[in-house]
Design a protein around this motif. Structure first.
Motif, PDB file in Angstrom:
ATOM      1  N   ILE A  76     -22.749 -28.054 -63.996  1.00  0.00           N
ATOM      2  CA  ILE A  76     -22.701 -28.705 -62.682  1.00  0.00           C
ATOM      3  C   ILE A  76     -23.339 -30.080 -62.836  1.00  0.00           C
ATOM      4  CG2 ILE A  76     -23.651 -28.704 -60.339  1.00  0.00           C
ATOM      5  CD1 ILE A  76     -21.851 -26.456 -60.358  1.00  0.00           C
ATOM      6  N   PHE A  77     -22.662 -31.087 -62.291  1.00  0.00           N
ATOM      7  CA  PHE A  77     -23.203 -32.440 -62.330  1.00  0.00           C
ATOM      8  C   PHE A  77     -23.530 -32.859 -60.904  1.00  0.00           C
ATOM      9  CE2 PHE A  77     -20.336 -31.822 -65.856  1.00  0.00           C
ATOM     10  CZ  PHE A  77     -21.088 -32.255 -66.931  1.00  0.00           C
ATOM     11  N   ALA A  78     -24.774 -33.238 -60.700  1.00  0.00           N
ATOM     12  CA  ALA A  78     -25.202 -33.585 -59.337  1.00  0.00           C
ATOM     13  C   ALA A  78     -25.680 -35.035 -59.315  1.00  0.00           C
ATOM     14  CB  ALA A  78     -26.304 -32.648 -58.881  1.00  0.00           C
ATOM     15  N   ASP A  79     -25.088 -35.846 -58.422  1.00  0.00           N
ATOM     16  CA  ASP A  79     -25.443 -37.265 -58.328  1.00  0.00           C
ATOM     17  C   ASP A  79     -26.271 -37.480 -57.065  1.00  0.00           C
ATOM     18  OD1 ASP A  79     -25.349 -40.023 -58.984  1.00  0.00           O
ATOM     19  OD2 ASP A  79     -23.761 -40.289 -57.484  1.00  0.00           O
ATOM     20  N   GLU A  80     -27.571 -37.675 -57.252  1.00  0.00           N
ATOM     21  CA  GLU A  80     -28.492 -37.876 -56.121  1.00  0.00           C
ATOM     22  C   GLU A  80     -28.276 -36.823 -55.024  1.00  0.00           C
ATOM     23  OE1 GLU A  80     -30.874 -39.940 -56.141  1.00  0.00           O
ATOM     24  OE2 GLU A  80     -30.357 -41.707 -57.294  1.00  0.00           O
ATOM     25  N   PRO A  81     -28.351 -35.552 -55.351  1.00  0.00           N
ATOM     26  CA  PRO A  81     -27.975 -34.519 -54.367  1.00  0.00           C
ATOM     27  C   PRO A  81     -28.880 -34.478 -53.131  1.00  0.00           C
ATOM     28  CG  PRO A  81     -29.013 -33.502 -56.257  1.00  0.00           C
ATOM     29  CD  PRO A  81     -28.830 -34.945 -56.606  1.00  0.00           C
ATOM     30  N   THR A  82     -30.105 -35.024 -53.249  1.00  0.00           N
ATOM     31  CA  THR A  82     -30.993 -34.982 -52.081  1.00  0.00           C
ATOM     32  C   THR A  82     -31.253 -36.383 -51.530  1.00  0.00           C
ATOM     33  OG1 THR A  82     -32.921 -35.058 -53.538  1.00  0.00           O
ATOM     34  CG2 THR A  82     -32.155 -32.879 -52.867  1.00  0.00           C
ATOM     35  N   GLY A  83     -30.467 -37.339 -52.018  1.00  0.00           N
ATOM     36  CA  GLY A  83     -30.682 -38.743 -51.647  1.00  0.00           C
ATOM     37  C   GLY A  83     -30.536 -39.014 -50.170  1.00  0.00           C
ATOM     38  N   ASN A  84     -29.787 -38.198 -49.454  1.00  0.00           N
ATOM     39  CA  ASN A  84     -29.551 -38.426 -48.024  1.00  0.00           C
ATOM     40  C   ASN A  84     -30.351 -37.463 -47.150  1.00  0.00           C
ATOM     41  OD1 ASN A  84     -27.855 -40.521 -48.308  1.00  0.00           O
ATOM     42  ND2 ASN A  84     -25.993 -39.472 -47.670  1.00  0.00           N
ATOM     43  N   LEU A  85     -31.316 -36.755 -47.740  1.00  0.00           N
ATOM     44  CA  LEU A  85     -32.001 -35.704 -46.970  1.00  0.00           C
ATOM     45  C   LEU A  85     -33.502 -35.976 -46.874  1.00  0.00           C
ATOM     46  CD1 LEU A  85     -30.255 -32.682 -48.733  1.00  0.00           C
ATOM     47  CD2 LEU A  85     -29.595 -33.743 -46.570  1.00  0.00           C
ATOM     48  N   ASP A  86     -34.115 -35.404 -45.835  1.00  0.00           N
ATOM     49  CA  ASP A  86     -35.564 -35.561 -45.720  1.00  0.00           C
ATOM     50  C   ASP A  86     -36.268 -34.632 -46.722  1.00  0.00           C
ATOM     51  OD1 ASP A  86     -35.918 -32.937 -44.639  1.00  0.00           O
ATOM     52  OD2 ASP A  86     -35.169 -33.693 -42.715  1.00  0.00           O
ATOM     53  N   MET A  87     -37.599 -34.791 -46.813  1.00  0.00           N
ATOM     54  CA  MET A  87     -38.331 -34.078 -47.862  1.00  0.00           C
ATOM     55  C   MET A  87     -38.191 -32.568 -47.730  1.00  0.00           C
ATOM     56  SD  MET A  87     -42.280 -34.562 -48.953  1.00  0.00           S
ATOM     57  CE  MET A  87     -42.261 -36.313 -48.815  1.00  0.00           C
ATOM     58  N   HIS A  88     -38.343 -32.090 -46.492  1.00  0.00           N
ATOM     59  CA  HIS A  88     -38.309 -30.646 -46.269  1.00  0.00           C
ATOM     60  C   HIS A  88     -36.933 -30.062 -46.605  1.00  0.00           C
ATOM     61  CE1 HIS A  88     -39.212 -26.808 -44.507  1.00  0.00           C
ATOM     62  NE2 HIS A  88     -38.115 -26.912 -43.742  1.00  0.00           N
ATOM     63  N   THR A  89     -35.897 -30.755 -46.140  1.00  0.00           N
ATOM     64  CA  THR A  89     -34.542 -30.283 -46.400  1.00  0.00           C
ATOM     65  C   THR A  89     -34.231 -30.380 -47.889  1.00  0.00           C
ATOM     66  OG1 THR A  89     -34.007 -31.257 -44.264  1.00  0.00           O
ATOM     67  CG2 THR A  89     -32.166 -30.453 -45.552  1.00  0.00           C
ATOM     68  N   SER A  90     -34.718 -31.471 -48.508  1.00  0.00           N
ATOM     69  CA  SER A  90     -34.497 -31.647 -49.945  1.00  0.00           C
ATOM     70  C   SER A  90     -35.034 -30.450 -50.708  1.00  0.00           C
ATOM     71  CB  SER A  90     -35.220 -32.893 -50.450  1.00  0.00           C
ATOM     72  OG  SER A  90     -34.685 -34.019 -49.848  1.00  0.00           O
ATOM     73  N   GLU A  91     -36.215 -30.005 -50.295  1.00  0.00           N
ATOM     74  CA  GLU A  91     -36.854 -28.855 -50.956  1.00  0.00           C
ATOM     75  C   GLU A  91     -35.929 -27.643 -50.933  1.00  0.00           C
ATOM     76  OE1 GLU A  91     -39.915 -27.841 -52.409  1.00  0.00           O
ATOM     77  OE2 GLU A  91     -39.893 -29.999 -52.875  1.00  0.00           O
ATOM     78  N   SER A  92     -35.396 -27.366 -49.746  1.00  0.00           N
ATOM     79  CA  SER A  92     -34.579 -26.154 -49.609  1.00  0.00           C
ATOM     80  C   SER A  92     -33.271 -26.285 -50.383  1.00  0.00           C
ATOM     81  CB  SER A  92     -34.310 -25.821 -48.141  1.00  0.00           C
ATOM     82  OG  SER A  92     -33.400 -26.727 -47.607  1.00  0.00           O
ATOM     83  N   VAL A  93     -32.705 -27.518 -50.396  1.00  0.00           N
ATOM     84  CA  VAL A  93     -31.452 -27.717 -51.150  1.00  0.00           C
ATOM     85  C   VAL A  93     -31.727 -27.568 -52.642  1.00  0.00           C
ATOM     86  CG1 VAL A  93     -29.716 -29.443 -51.798  1.00  0.00           C
ATOM     87  CG2 VAL A  93     -30.298 -29.118 -49.400  1.00  0.00           C
ATOM     88  N   ALA A  94     -32.871 -28.154 -53.104  1.00  0.00           N
ATOM     89  CA  ALA A  94     -33.234 -28.065 -54.522  1.00  0.00           C
ATOM     90  C   ALA A  94     -33.441 -26.613 -54.920  1.00  0.00           C
ATOM     91  CB  ALA A  94     -34.512 -28.861 -54.772  1.00  0.00           C
ATOM     92  N   GLU A  95     -34.105 -25.878 -54.042  1.00  0.00           N
ATOM     93  CA  GLU A  95     -34.350 -24.453 -54.303  1.00  0.00           C
ATOM     94  C   GLU A  95     -33.037 -23.711 -54.503  1.00  0.00           C
ATOM     95  OE1 GLU A  95     -37.514 -23.124 -54.390  1.00  0.00           O
ATOM     96  OE2 GLU A  95     -36.428 -21.379 -55.180  1.00  0.00           O
ATOM     97  N   LEU A  96     -32.120 -24.015 -53.619  1.00  0.00           N
ATOM     98  CA  LEU A  96     -30.800 -23.373 -53.672  1.00  0.00           C
ATOM     99  C   LEU A  96     -30.080 -23.735 -54.971  1.00  0.00           C
ATOM    100  CD1 LEU A  96     -28.444 -21.828 -52.230  1.00  0.00           C
ATOM    101  CD2 LEU A  96     -27.760 -24.031 -51.298  1.00  0.00           C
ATOM    102  N   MET A  97     -30.108 -25.044 -55.302  1.00  0.00           N
ATOM    103  CA  MET A  97     -29.387 -25.539 -56.469  1.00  0.00           C
ATOM    104  C   MET A  97     -29.934 -24.915 -57.756  1.00  0.00           C
ATOM    105  SD  MET A  97     -28.466 -29.539 -56.717  1.00  0.00           S
ATOM    106  CE  MET A  97     -30.165 -30.006 -56.678  1.00  0.00           C
ATOM    107  N   PHE A  98     -31.245 -24.943 -57.929  1.00  0.00           N
ATOM    108  CA  PHE A  98     -31.833 -24.401 -59.156  1.00  0.00           C
ATOM    109  C   PHE A  98     -31.701 -22.883 -59.189  1.00  0.00           C
ATOM    110  CE2 PHE A  98     -33.557 -28.638 -59.396  1.00  0.00           C
ATOM    111  CZ  PHE A  98     -33.528 -28.912 -60.751  1.00  0.00           C
ATOM    112  N   GLY A  99     -31.805 -22.276 -58.018  1.00  0.00           N
ATOM    113  CA  GLY A  99     -31.635 -20.820 -57.938  1.00  0.00           C
ATOM    114  C   GLY A  99     -30.248 -20.412 -58.388  1.00  0.00           C
ATOM    115  N   CYS A 100     -29.259 -21.103 -57.897  1.00  0.00           N
ATOM    116  CA  CYS A 100     -27.867 -20.801 -58.264  1.00  0.00           C
ATOM    117  C   CYS A 100     -27.651 -21.024 -59.750  1.00  0.00           C
ATOM    118  CB  CYS A 100     -26.895 -21.698 -57.484  1.00  0.00           C
ATOM    119  SG  CYS A 100     -26.752 -21.249 -55.765  1.00  0.00           S
ATOM    120  N   ALA A 101     -28.232 -22.120 -60.288  1.00  0.00           N
ATOM    121  CA  ALA A 101     -28.054 -22.428 -61.711  1.00  0.00           C
ATOM    122  C   ALA A 101     -28.633 -21.307 -62.567  1.00  0.00           C
ATOM    123  CB  ALA A 101     -28.724 -23.754 -62.040  1.00  0.00           C
TER     124      ALA A 101
END
Lengths: 219, 824
Positions: free
Chosen positions: A159-184
């Motif tokens: 999976i290639f991710a280009d600035e996946p949290t660049g448009n999100l606030d810190m809290h939301t970024s955390e949850s998206v990152a959690e999801l992304m790494f969890g899935c990986a």
């Protein structure tokens, strides 16, 4: 390791009307499935170009890129057929609802149970009640969660991710990152992330810093 | 299956959106028009084929404008099993004070060869079949003619000094195909009824009906080709209906009309394609992010487009069946017994042709689509607008369609040249207007300078919008203007003819009689021009039958035309090309032709034209070309030769001209006709009625056509606004976020749309002027003299409509909040 991407002595540049702008030269690295890699660095350093080259979207100006799937060397087209992408702008199909977006890659691969699988994933990421909502009816975080899930739903090798949290606030970024790494971790696919976010980069197994045309292991 | 379902879902979703609906409607209208044309044509062709089989009245017909020499007739009789000779003569018959112009058929004892005649005792009586024509001393009249002459069975009719008894009312002839579809009144007599020389048979058409098997038919045809110059052979087996080529030409003309409609459709489709392309590129890039190969994604895009096309075809087919029924109903007057039927092959061919054309228009978009990349989702690469590629490609496709459809190269060439010139002019106008406006506004403040700045920034997009609207305006304006002018000219022509009685054909020996009658009745003979009937049989030794491309000119040249002579250039003619002969030239073998004839037939100066005149062949060298010049009488000829040629031609002189009759002289006309039955005079009233009939048909056709053009013009306008609405929404959102009020945005939009409409209207008017100058004189013999007020009113309407629609669209987009505008 069965699946990997090897970059040997890569160099790249791009031309404007008046000049040639060099990005990097002599870069080498190996990206393996089952590993997560973050590429960080200042704007304009060539991170997105490096990601595109690694994904087989662009051919470097110099050097070689070797793709291996199941221990067999493959071309860029085969590599792309086994890859998924996550974008800064989410890029969900505006005319499809959440479940339609999630089912889309499965349907394109001919999966008859696309909607059932998509429904399971939606449930898993806590957006079951948003299934019939269109992208413009979802928040940025919700859109990106669906985009992340959509990238993983077909179980790609990378999976290639280009600035996946660049448009999100810190809290939301955390949850998206959690999801992304969890899935990986769960699917065992290689994850390559280009980011400015140090917290996100720290989550990766390895982190490379691209600056002034040089690629170094980040601290 | 999953892919197919996905393609279907995508298509359905796209078709429900504004652009999708406009594309669907445009494609449906184009297909509807062409399918209606095809189905109606196929019904007529089918009818003509069946008609030929059943109504030739023999196995083969040899048709000649002069009776065959006795040795040729003997040869024909030896080649066929049985032969019947019929002759058709145009005469005027009179009964008491009633008169009528009639096609008189002289028949022999062998007539009819196949089938029966249908006769009755009164025009409304039950018909009975008979297998013999009228006996000697009898005449049969068709019901309309009997009614017009107020005759009943048993009454006496005098023709050429012979008294004939009305023996029966004639309802049907088995060789009707040779007569049918003409509205001329018909009468029939036995050839033995009329004394030799009682009527002039010089201008007759002789038909030899023959029974012959297949090999005999081939033998007769091959013999006639070599031995009978100017004769026409119609066979039952493998033959072509005499009206088939006429209908093909009509189809070709309608084909050119559909080319114009197709051009407008192409403009509307191109405008909706802008958004379609952006959406598809995005879709394909996202598909690529899932690992879908470009070729697969392209196939899916093609499939989605194809579904839209199939849906259009289905809708169009349903509408076309309905419209075809209406048209066939209207045509039943011309083609009795014509019926609507579904013609799969013809319909599929049309759908196939439209498919190829639409896909050709789509090719530039698909080429751009094939370059859609996943990279565009990561960064925004610079992309060309491909306006020129699309424009050139569209123009080429439509030009090819025109070439395939049209038989009139001059008209096609002129139409396409006018369109190309108008496009070039509109591009130049747009660039000049916008650049000069921007230059003017650089050091000024306010909304107008800013509007110029914005237009300058979007010059390519603006050019495309102007070209689309301007082209549409040009076609609309030209169609409406031509319709109006053609109708007005036809009407005025019928009423401004010199005199109120046209002498369409008078023999030399009748001229003195006419002058005497005129003196007695107080009438005046206005003009008289001499001619001989001459049939063009070969060009540079190549027979006319070998000319493949049907045209109106070729069809007319299949029959004898009127060859006139002149010492000097007639006052109502002007020299267009070549060299007119000196006044007293001894070189009589020169000829001048009208430019339209030269273009349609592909003649060049120096060509040798062979004419058959009174059974002999004469060669003439094409030396000059002359055209009609208004102001000195309306009678002009396609071909003219030097005066010295007259002495070399062995044929009786005919005249055509015009007379002015006082009211009291009309009742005395029957007297003149009784004396000269073959004298062909057409009263202005009759001429007017004929014009009115033709005008009625032309008006119906052009009104229907104008409705289609208007409909497509609306689609172009809708597509133009819909195609650029996203840009406008974004622009308005940005401006409002910078503190501009809604009213300012409206004013700004109004400036932009006003500018666009103004350039488009100027281009349309200039294009119409170019087309008018080129086409009016060359094709319709009309002087192009536009009604400035009418043109100004049309331009004003166009600008107001465009601005109003633009204003409504802008108001609609301004109703959306800044936040939403910013996110689009």
């Amino acid at each position: 390791m069965q699946d990997m991407i090897e970059l040997h002595d890569i160099s790249h540049h791009f031309d404007t009307a008046s000049e040639r702008i060099g990005l990097f030269q002599g870069l080498s690295c190996t990206i393996r499935a089952n590993e997560t890699l973050a590429i960080v660095g200042p704007s304009g350093a060539g991170k997105s170009s490096l990601l595109s080259i690694a994904a087989g979207l662009e051919v470097p100006a110099g050097g070689t890129v070797c793709f291996t799937i199941d221990g067999v060397p493959v071309d860029a087209l085969t590599m792309r057929a086994n890859s998924g992408f996550i974008f800064q702008q989410f890029h969900l199909m505006p005319e499809l609802d959440a479940i339609g977006n999630l089912a889309l890659p499965l349907r394109l691969k001919g999966n008859r149970h696309a909607f059932d699988i998509a429904a399971l994933w939606l449930d898993k990421i806590g957006l079951k009640d948003r299934a019939r909502h269109r992208p413009h009816q979802l928040s940025g975080g919700e859109q990106q969660r669906i985009a992340v899930t959509r990238a993983f739903v077909t179980a790609p090798r990378f999976i290639f991710a280009d600035e996946p949290t660049g448009n999100l606030d810190m809290h939301t970024s955390e949850s998206v990152a959690e999801l992304m790494f969890g899935c990986a971790r769960e699917t065992g696919c290689g994850l390559v992330i280009v980011t400015h976010s140090k917290p996100l980069a720290r989550r990766a197994d390895a982190s490379l810093h691209l600056s002034a045309g040089r690629l170094e292991a980040a601290a | 299956m999953s892919w197919f379902k996905l393609i279907l879902e995508n298509s359905w979703r796209d078709l429900r959106m504004g652009d999708g609906r406009i594309s669907l409607a445009t494609q449906t209208v184009l297909l509807f028009f062409l399918m209606t044309l095809t189905l109606s044509s196929a019904s007529i062709q089918n009818y003509l084929a069946g008609n030929l089989d059943q109504m030739l009245g023999s196995d083969l017909v040899v048709e000649s404008h002069a009776p065959l020499k006795s040795e040729d007739e003997i040869a024909l009789r030896s080649l066929a099993q049985r032969v019947s000779v019929t002759q058709l003569i145009d005469i005027t018959v009179t009964h008491k004070n009633e008169w009528a112009r009639v096609k008189l058929k002289l028949i022999d004892d062998a007539y009819p060869m196949q089938g029966n005649l249908q006769v009755g005792d009164t025009p409304v009586a039950t018909q009975r079949a008979v297998n013999k024509g009228p006996a000697i001393g009898e005449v049969w009249l068709e019901p309309r003619l009997a009614g017009q002459l107020q005759m009943q069975v048993g009454d006496i009719l005098t023709i050429g000094g012979t008294e004939l008894r009305l023996g029966a009312i004639l309802f049907h002839e088995p060789d009707r195909i040779m007569e049918g579809h003409s509205t001329a009144l018909r009468a029939m007599v036995h050839t033995g009824s009329l004394k030799a020389g009682s009527i002039d048979r010089g201008n007759s058409l002789t038909r030899y009906l023959a029974s012959a098997d297949e090999s005999q038919q081939i033998a007769v045809e091959s013999w006639a080709r070599d031995a009978l110059a100017g004769a026409n052979v119609i066979k039952k087996i493998g033959g072509q209906h005499p009206l088939a080529s006429f209908w093909q030409r009509t189809e070709n003309f309608l084909g050119l009309a559909s080319v114009i409609l197709f051009f407008m459709g192409a403009v509307a489709l191109d405008m909706t394609n802008r958004r379609w392309l952006a959406k598809m590129r995005y879709r394909l890039a996202i598909y690529a992010s899932f690992g879908v190969r470009t070729s697969t994604a392209m196939l899916m895009a093609l499939g989605e487009w194809l579904i839209g096309f199939l849906l259009s075809a289905l809708l169009a087919a349903l509408l076309a069946i309905f419209a075809c029924g209406l048209i066939v109903g209207q045509l039943q007057g011309q083609f009795p017994g014509l019926q609507t039927s579904w013609h799969w092959v013809a319909a599929l061919k049309t759908v196939g042709l439209v498919f190829l054309l639409l896909i050709a228009l789509q090719i530039p978009s698909f080429l751009q689509l094939s370059r859609a990349s996943l990279l565009s989702l990561i960064r925004n690469p610079a992309e060309g607008s491909f306006v020129w590629h699309r424009l050139v490609w569209s123009f080429l496709s439509v030009a090819l369609l025109a070439a395939a459809y049209s038989d009139n190269w001059l008209l096609t060439g002129l139409t396409l040249s006018a369109i190309a010139a108008a496009l070039a002019l509109m591009v130049a106008l747009t660039w000049t207007f916008v650049r000069l406006g921007d230059l003017w506004g650089r050091r000024r403040t306010g909304l107008l300078p800013f509007a110029f700045f914005m237009m300058r920034q979007r010059l390519f997009a603006k050019s495309a919008q102007v070209l689309g609207l301007g082209l549409c305006g040009l076609l609309l304006l030209f169609t409406l203007m031509l319709m109006r002018d053609l109708g007005a000219t036809m009407e005025s022509h019928s009423r401004s003819h010199d005199g109120n009685l046209m002498i369409s054909d008078a023999r030399s020996d009748q001229i003195d009689g006419i002058h005497r009658w005129a003196a007695q009745t107080g009438s005046t003979v206005r003009t008289l021009r001499p001619f001989v009937p001459a049939q063009l049989v070969a060009v540079n030794g190549k027979s006319l039958d070998e000319f493949q491309k049907p045209s109106d000119t070729l069809a007319t040249l299949q029959d004898p035309i009127r060859l006139s002579w002149a010492k000097d250039m007639p006052r109502n003619n002007r020299l267009v090309g070549g060299k007119w002969w000196p006044t007293d030239t001894a070189n009589w073998q020169q000829i001048s032709a009208e430019p339209e004839v030269m273009t349609d037939m592909g003649f060049s100066y120096g060509d040798v034209l062979t004419f058959r005149i009174n059974g002999k062949s004469y060669d003439f060298n094409l030396a000059a070309s002359h055209a009609y010049k208004p102001g000195a009488g309306s009678i002009t000829f396609w071909f003219q030769v030097p005066l010295s040629a007259r002495a070399q031609i062995d044929a009786a002189t005919h005249h055509m001209g015009s007379m002015e009759l006082p009211e009291t002289a009309w009742d005395a006309l029957a007297q003149l006709w009784q004396q000269y039955p073959t004298l062909s005079l057409v009263p202005l009233k009759e001429l007017t009625e004929r014009f009115d009939q033709t005008l009625g048909i032309v008006t119906k056709l052009t009104t229907g056509y104008a409705a289609m053009v208007l409909l497509l013009a609306l689609f172009v306008l809708a597509a133009s606004i819909s195609g650029f609405s996203a840009d406008d929404r974004q622009k308005n959102g940005l401006l409002m976020s910078m503190g501009l009020k809604g009213t300012d945005c409206l004013r700004l939009n109004l400036y932009e749309w006003g500018g666009t409409a103004l350039i488009a209207a100027a281009g349309a008017v200039a294009g119409t002027w170019i087309a008018g100058r080129l086409i009016y004189q060359a094709q319709f013999n009309l002087a192009y003299d536009p009604d400035i007020l009418w043109v100004a009113a049309m331009v004003f309407t166009m600008i107001i409509t465009v601005c109003l629609v633009g204003y409504i669209a802008c108001r609609h987009s301004l109703n959306v909040s800044v936040r939403t505008l910013m996110t689009t």
